[in-house]
Design an enzyme around this catalytic site. Structure first.
Site, PDB file in Angstrom:
ATOM      1  CG  ASP A   1     107.249  98.265  47.651  1.00  0.00           C
ATOM      2  OD1 ASP A   1     106.853  97.325  46.937  1.00  0.00           O
ATOM      3  OD2 ASP A   1     107.297  99.444  47.246  1.00  0.00           O
TER       4      ASP A   1
ATOM      5  CE  LYS B   1     107.699  97.464  39.340  1.00  0.00           C
ATOM      6  NZ  LYS B   1     108.179  98.674  38.654  1.00  0.00           N
TER       7      LYS B   1
ATOM      8  CD1 TRP C   1     110.398 102.745  43.320  1.00  0.00           C
ATOM      9  CD2 TRP C   1     108.434 103.755  43.676  1.00  0.00           C
ATOM     10  NE1 TRP C   1     109.864 103.061  42.095  1.00  0.00           N
ATOM     11  CE2 TRP C   1     108.665 103.684  42.276  1.00  0.00           C
ATOM     12  CE3 TRP C   1     107.260 104.353  44.140  1.00  0.00           C
ATOM     13  CZ2 TRP C   1     107.756 104.185  41.349  1.00  0.00           C
ATOM     14  CZ3 TRP C   1     106.355 104.859  43.211  1.00  0.00           C
ATOM     15  CH2 TRP C   1     106.611 104.775  41.837  1.00  0.00           C
TER      16      TRP C   1
END
Length: 359
Positions: A171, A195, A101
């Site tokens: 992030d 999440k 990511w």
């Protein structure tokens, strides 16, 4: 019977939250309508959105000098929105790369600014975080970006990087609300909701107010932090159901003892699973011990030809979504806030029995 869902996202939600949402689904707050049907500009929903923001501020200890935005486009949208808001043409951004990511975020940022990778763990297949103090941040960088927890490979920073006067951007999609964090260390925190915060479709952005007012003229209005902060995230129709669910999740976290309670709960789950893996000769975890994620636990079987059998048998036992990411294979158990310790114990029991019959 509900499954123990180990998906990396969209992830499982607390049962108490789902039950409350079910009970309120057709008649929210005595309105005679679902929360999905009411106007986002009506007094009832505006009050609910304000309450959700206040609850998030209280749980995370977000100072008033930070704006809290409820946006859309997910974390990947923020890969572009953040450089559009924090850089001018000719600026550069520093990146710490510890997984897929972070790599994707850097590739997107390159469309808007120069990218300087100050730490890159790809040579070792992303199994560790850089040692604290082992990298140098450029004093002229627009910001330093990192991913505290890499969902795919299960690599987690055990510290908050020191960026000096350079704004630190994180992030936190797969680690937010899992433990206390000092928000004042950051310039921007952003996180997809799917999440630890609720359903997919909502992204939360926490931005220090002195970083507002820098958006490029071509920045889409819906991603302009300054405009959205001035409009309480309601420039356009916001993800109302996601904001509502986030409010319920925050209530649930508060009832569990807040972020200190979450940290204790999550540490116990991670210790139980890693402890079993380390004691086994059949399973292994490829990540350096000091960089192991609390949230995403990848593991390998001694015989990879058994992977498909393991996933199928686990699903039969009510343990779902254990296959590793398609780019790396193996297994991955995502054990976010909503996963109870009982779920991890059920997984460990299954793994022990599978090892006994296939080892």
């Amino acid at each position: 019977m509900r499954a123990h869902n180990f998906s990396a996202g969209p992830a499982m939600l607390p049962l108490a939250v789902l039950e409350r949402a079910r009970d309120e689904l057709l008649d929210w707050g005595g309105s005679g309508m679902s929360v999905m049907e009411v106007s986002h500009r009506g007094k009832a929903f505006v009050a609910a959105a304000e309450a959700t923001q206040a609850a998030l501020r209280a749980l995370m200890g977000i100072p008033e000098e930070y704006a809290v935005l409820f946006l859309q486009g997910g974390a990947m949208g923020e890969f572009a929105a953040i450089p559009m808001n924090l850089t001018a043409p000719g600026d550069s951004i520093d990146f710490l790369l510890t997984g897929d990511w972070g790599v994707k975020a850097a590739a997107e940022a390159e469309k808007y600014a120069g990218v300087r990778v100050v730490a890159d763990e790809s040579a070792d297949h992303f199994v560790r975080a850089p040692r604290e103090g082992s990298f140098t941040v450029s004093p002229d960088a627009a910001y330093l970006h990192y991913t505290p927890n890499e969902t795919i490979r299960g690599v987690e920073f055990g510290y908050v990087p020191d960026a000096g006067p350079v704004p630190l951007v994180a992030d936190m999609s797969s680690t937010i609300l899992s433990r206390p964090v000092d928000v004042s260390r950051f310039g921007v925190i952003y996180a997809g909701a799917q999440k630890n915060m609720g359903p997919s479709g909502l992204v939360v952005v926490v931005v220090r107010r002195d970083l507002l007012g820098r958006a490029r003229p071509q920045t889409p209005t819906v991603w302009d932090f300054t405009v959205q902060a001035g409009a309480d995230s309601m420039v356009n129709t916001p993800p109302t159901f996601g904001i509502y669910l986030l409010g319920l999740v925050l209530d649930w976290i508060t009832d569990q003892g807040g972020l200190l309670g979450m940290a204790e709960r999550n540490r116990a789950k991670a210790d139980a699973l890693y402890g079993f893996i380390d004691a086994s000769g059949f399973y292994s975890n490829p990540v350096d011990r000091d960089a192991r994620s609390w949230m995403n636990v990848p593991f390998l079987l001694a015989d990879p030809s058994l992977d498909a059998t393991f996933v199928a048998r686990a699903a039969d036992a009510g343990l779902t979504n254990l296959a590793g990411h398609r780019s790396v294979g193996g297994m991955r158990a995502s054990i976010y806030n909503a996963m109870p310790l009982e779920g991890v114990r059920a997984l460990v029991d299954f793994m022990a029995e599978f090892e006994r019959t296939h080892g």
